[in-house]
Write a protein that holds these residues in place. Structure first.
Motif, PDB file in Angstrom:
ATOM      1  N   MET A 255       2.209   3.346  -3.829  1.00  0.00           N
ATOM      2  CA  MET A 255       3.667   2.747  -3.937  1.00  0.00           C
ATOM      3  C   MET A 255       4.329   3.265  -2.608  1.00  0.00           C
ATOM      4  SD  MET A 255       5.056   3.014  -7.601  1.00  0.00           S
ATOM      5  CE  MET A 255       4.994   4.652  -7.864  1.00  0.00           C
ATOM      6  N   ALA A 256       5.396   2.281  -2.362  1.00  0.00           N
ATOM      7  CA  ALA A 256       5.984   2.413  -1.066  1.00  0.00           C
ATOM      8  C   ALA A 256       7.435   1.790  -0.928  1.00  0.00           C
ATOM      9  CB  ALA A 256       4.980   1.849   0.017  1.00  0.00           C
ATOM     10  N   THR A 257       8.006   2.161   0.064  1.00  0.00           N
ATOM     11  CA  THR A 257       9.213   1.558   0.624  1.00  0.00           C
ATOM     12  C   THR A 257       9.118   0.522   1.181  1.00  0.00           C
ATOM     13  OG1 THR A 257       9.608   2.986   2.512  1.00  0.00           O
ATOM     14  CG2 THR A 257      10.819   3.896   0.310  1.00  0.00           C
ATOM     15  N   VAL A 258      10.141  -0.343   1.378  1.00  0.00           N
ATOM     16  CA  VAL A 258       9.853  -1.482   2.304  1.00  0.00           C
ATOM     17  C   VAL A 258      11.218  -1.742   3.031  1.00  0.00           C
ATOM     18  CG1 VAL A 258      10.010  -4.091   2.378  1.00  0.00           C
ATOM     19  CG2 VAL A 258       8.619  -2.920   0.836  1.00  0.00           C
ATOM     20  N   THR A 259      11.078  -1.626   4.324  1.00  0.00           N
ATOM     21  CA  THR A 259      12.377  -1.719   5.331  1.00  0.00           C
ATOM     22  C   THR A 259      12.251  -2.801   6.143  1.00  0.00           C
ATOM     23  OG1 THR A 259      12.092   0.531   5.270  1.00  0.00           O
ATOM     24  CG2 THR A 259      13.887  -0.716   6.983  1.00  0.00           C
ATOM     25  N   PHE A 260      13.634  -3.681   5.995  1.00  0.00           N
ATOM     26  CA  PHE A 260      13.576  -5.094   7.019  1.00  0.00           C
ATOM     27  C   PHE A 260      14.797  -4.154   8.145  1.00  0.00           C
ATOM     28  CE2 PHE A 260      12.554  -7.532   3.415  1.00  0.00           C
ATOM     29  CZ  PHE A 260      11.697  -8.533   4.020  1.00  0.00           C
ATOM     30  N   ASP A 261      14.295  -4.036   9.018  1.00  0.00           N
ATOM     31  CA  ASP A 261      14.956  -3.472  10.355  1.00  0.00           C
ATOM     32  C   ASP A 261      15.306  -4.387  11.373  1.00  0.00           C
ATOM     33  OD1 ASP A 261      16.108  -1.748  12.290  1.00  0.00           O
ATOM     34  OD2 ASP A 261      14.486  -0.413  12.448  1.00  0.00           O
ATOM     35  N   LYS A 262      16.698  -5.046  11.066  1.00  0.00           N
ATOM     36  CA  LYS A 262      17.094  -6.119  12.235  1.00  0.00           C
ATOM     37  C   LYS A 262      16.105  -7.210  12.086  1.00  0.00           C
ATOM     38  CE  LYS A 262      20.872  -3.673  14.201  1.00  0.00           C
ATOM     39  NZ  LYS A 262      20.775  -2.390  13.690  1.00  0.00           N
ATOM     40  N   ALA A 263      15.302  -7.580  11.100  1.00  0.00           N
ATOM     41  CA  ALA A 263      14.035  -8.358  11.333  1.00  0.00           C
ATOM     42  C   ALA A 263      14.644  -9.945  11.509  1.00  0.00           C
ATOM     43  CB  ALA A 263      13.445  -8.476  10.141  1.00  0.00           C
ATOM     44  N   THR A 264      14.011 -10.415  12.557  1.00  0.00           N
ATOM     45  CA  THR A 264      14.672 -11.784  12.937  1.00  0.00           C
ATOM     46  C   THR A 264      13.656 -12.788  13.211  1.00  0.00           C
ATOM     47  OG1 THR A 264      16.650 -10.831  14.174  1.00  0.00           O
ATOM     48  CG2 THR A 264      15.861 -13.201  14.722  1.00  0.00           C
ATOM     49  N   ARG A 265      13.728 -13.852  12.693  1.00  0.00           N
ATOM     50  CA  ARG A 265      12.688 -15.130  12.718  1.00  0.00           C
ATOM     51  C   ARG A 265      13.246 -16.182  13.682  1.00  0.00           C
ATOM     52  NH1 ARG A 265       8.170 -16.951  14.838  1.00  0.00           N
ATOM     53  NH2 ARG A 265       7.397 -18.825  13.595  1.00  0.00           N
TER      54      ARG A 265
ATOM     55  N   ARG B  40      -5.279  -6.302  -7.540  1.00  0.00           N
ATOM     56  CA  ARG B  40      -5.366  -5.691  -6.327  1.00  0.00           C
ATOM     57  C   ARG B  40      -4.637  -4.289  -6.097  1.00  0.00           C
ATOM     58  NH1 ARG B  40      -3.913 -10.480  -2.519  1.00  0.00           N
ATOM     59  NH2 ARG B  40      -4.176  -8.733  -1.107  1.00  0.00           N
ATOM     60  N   GLU B  41      -3.813  -3.886  -7.202  1.00  0.00           N
ATOM     61  CA  GLU B  41      -3.210  -2.559  -6.900  1.00  0.00           C
ATOM     62  C   GLU B  41      -2.496  -2.537  -5.576  1.00  0.00           C
ATOM     63  OE1 GLU B  41      -6.087   0.323  -8.194  1.00  0.00           O
ATOM     64  OE2 GLU B  41      -6.300  -0.786 -10.063  1.00  0.00           O
ATOM     65  N   PRO B  42      -1.614  -3.624  -5.048  1.00  0.00           N
ATOM     66  CA  PRO B  42      -1.051  -3.435  -3.734  1.00  0.00           C
ATOM     67  C   PRO B  42       0.031  -2.343  -3.703  1.00  0.00           C
ATOM     68  CG  PRO B  42      -0.129  -5.254  -5.221  1.00  0.00           C
ATOM     69  CD  PRO B  42      -1.133  -4.717  -6.121  1.00  0.00           C
ATOM     70  N   GLN B  43       0.453  -2.078  -2.747  1.00  0.00           N
ATOM     71  CA  GLN B  43       1.914  -1.224  -2.469  1.00  0.00           C
ATOM     72  C   GLN B  43       2.826  -1.992  -2.781  1.00  0.00           C
ATOM     73  OE1 GLN B  43       1.238   0.737   1.545  1.00  0.00           O
ATOM     74  NE2 GLN B  43       1.241   2.663   0.374  1.00  0.00           N
ATOM     75  N   VAL B  44       2.927  -3.379  -2.647  1.00  0.00           N
ATOM     76  CA  VAL B  44       4.182  -4.151  -2.634  1.00  0.00           C
ATOM     77  C   VAL B  44       3.646  -5.456  -3.245  1.00  0.00           C
ATOM     78  CG1 VAL B  44       6.027  -5.125  -1.632  1.00  0.00           C
ATOM     79  CG2 VAL B  44       5.158  -3.124  -0.700  1.00  0.00           C
TER      80      VAL B  44
END
Ligand SMILES: Nc1ncnc2c1ncn2[C@@H]1O[C@H](COP(=O)(O)OP(=O)(O)OP(=O)(O)O)[C@@H](O)[C@H]1O
Ligand SMILES: [Mg+2]
Length: 375
Positions: free
Chosen positions: A1-11, A152-156
């Motif tokens: 398990m895990a946190t997810v961070t979008f840090d000023k992500a730009t596309r 697949r028991e993924p983190q996210v």
């Protein structure tokens, strides 16, 4: 398990100038169910695809736990994605569909069988493991697609409108199943939908996007009770919040024949912006229907009925309550309003109602900028 961070992500897509997703900043907690919601083209899928590694990130960073995954290929991110078009392999059984990713990864047969059976149990798919997808209902196929991600028991988990191929009734039951399954597994999940009801019912928190820009991230309750701006106010809630531009008067706003009190702070914030009006938001359930006599407190004149006159055009009877869709004149302009009434006191089409908003439920926004001015 895990946190997810979008840090000023730009596309920024090649050949375009305006970012499809512009400096997205969200921190998703370990085990949280976060829903990204917004109108078509606002950047939901792009955000999810950046997290999946299917789309380049042109600015900012993305982290899963402590790992910076911004430039990692999808296979190294430890995520599993469920799409709208989940495209099961038609010639494979349910069990083989679910175990396929593990087979590719070189996991041994016995181990695959064990994981598939566990997932099937969780998803109520055990009786169908030997069937082909064409012999399943839409909801069952949807669960097989979930099963492929679970084994697949993924983190996210990432899900992009996974329910949009299902009919309305099945959507409602499947969304409850997905939400409760996610809670049981405790796997951090980012879920995309354009349906605000789905967002409010499923998410621990909801992030609203518009034109690639994050508008608000909040619990469903706060999103409904305290929308940060006019866009969120109009987008979240069904039927939508009534949004009406009204003149500022001493100590409040003029609403038809009534003055509805508004906090000094909100009024002076409007004045600071040079605004002569504010835009008030009233949810359909936050109107009081008042008597036609002028006796109700709050009326400006003894003779005029309090509040705002609404001509009833359409009534929607839902049994427990009803919605009145009516026409009104607010500050000389025609305005459509929606008012919730009790199921046993639904007015007749063509009749007239007088309504006053409840002062403590009033949302006040700056007309010029759309920002929320009340607490
Ligand atoms: N490959 C691409 N090249 C150029 N522009 C793109 C590309 N993919 C998406 N876009 C644009 O980026 C913006 C965001 O698209 P995105 O698919 O993320 O929206 P969305 O919120 O998922 O919409 P929907 O609800 O319709 O699925 C849109 O304006 C879209 O036209
Ligand atoms: Mg999309």
């Amino acid at each position: 398990m895990a946190t997810v961070t979008f840090d000023k992500a730009t596309r920024v897509y090649p050949g375009t100038e305006k970012p499809a997703v512009d400096q997205l900043e969200i921190e998703i907690a370990d085990g949280e169910f976060l829903v990204l919601v917004g109108p078509s083209g606002c950047g939901k899928s792009t955000s999810l695809r950046m997290l999946a590694g299917l789309e380049d990130v042109n600015g900012g960073a993305i982290r899963i736990g402590e790992r910076d995954v911004t430039h990692l290929p999808p296979k190294d991110r430890d995520i599993a994605m469920v799409f709208q078009n989940y495209a099961l392999y038609p010639h494979m059984t349910v069990a083989d569909n679910m175990g396929f990713a593990l087979k590719i990864a070189g996991v041994n047969k016995a181990e695959i069988r064990k994981k598939v059976e566990e997932a099937a149990q969780i998803l109520d798919l055990t009786p169908y493991l030997d069937r082909k997808p064409k012999a399943l209902s839409g909801g069952q196929r949807q669960r097989v697609a979930m099963g492929r991600a679970i084994v697949r028991e993924p983190q996210v988990f990432l899900m992009d409108e996974p329910l949009s191929n299902l009919d309305a009734k099945l959507r409602v039951s499947t969304r409850t199943q997905i939400a409760s399954l996610q809670r049981r597994l405790g796997i951090t999940t980012v879920y995309v939908t354009h349906d605000q009801t789905e967002a409010l019912t499923m998410g621990d928190r909801v992030a609203v996007l518009k034109d690639g820009l994050l508008q608000q991230v909040d619990s469903p309750r706060n999103m409904y009770d305290k929308p940060a701006n006019l866009f969120v106010a109009g987008f979240i809630g069904s039927p939508a919040m009534n949004l009406v531009e009204v003149p500022i008067t001493d100590g409040g706003v003029k609403f038809g024949n009534s003055v509805v009190p508004v906090s000094r702070a909100a009024l002076s914030a409007a004045a600071d912006r040079g605004d002569k009006t504010v835009t008030v938001g009233i949810r359909p359930e936050h109107f009081d229907v008042v008597e036609h006599s002028g006796s109700t407190s709050g009326a400006l004149s003894k003779d005029a009925p309090a509040g705002l006159a609404v001509q009833v055009n359409v009534v929607e009877e839902l049994g427990s309550d009803g919605f009145v869709y009516g026409a009104s004149k607010v500050s000389g302009e025609d305005k459509e309003l929606v008012v919730r009434v009790g199921g046993r006191s639904v007015p007749a089409k063509g009749s007239e109602l007088h309504v006053v908003p409840r002062a403590d439920e009033l949302h006040v926004f700056a007309t010029s900028t759309g920002e929320r001015l009340t607490d």
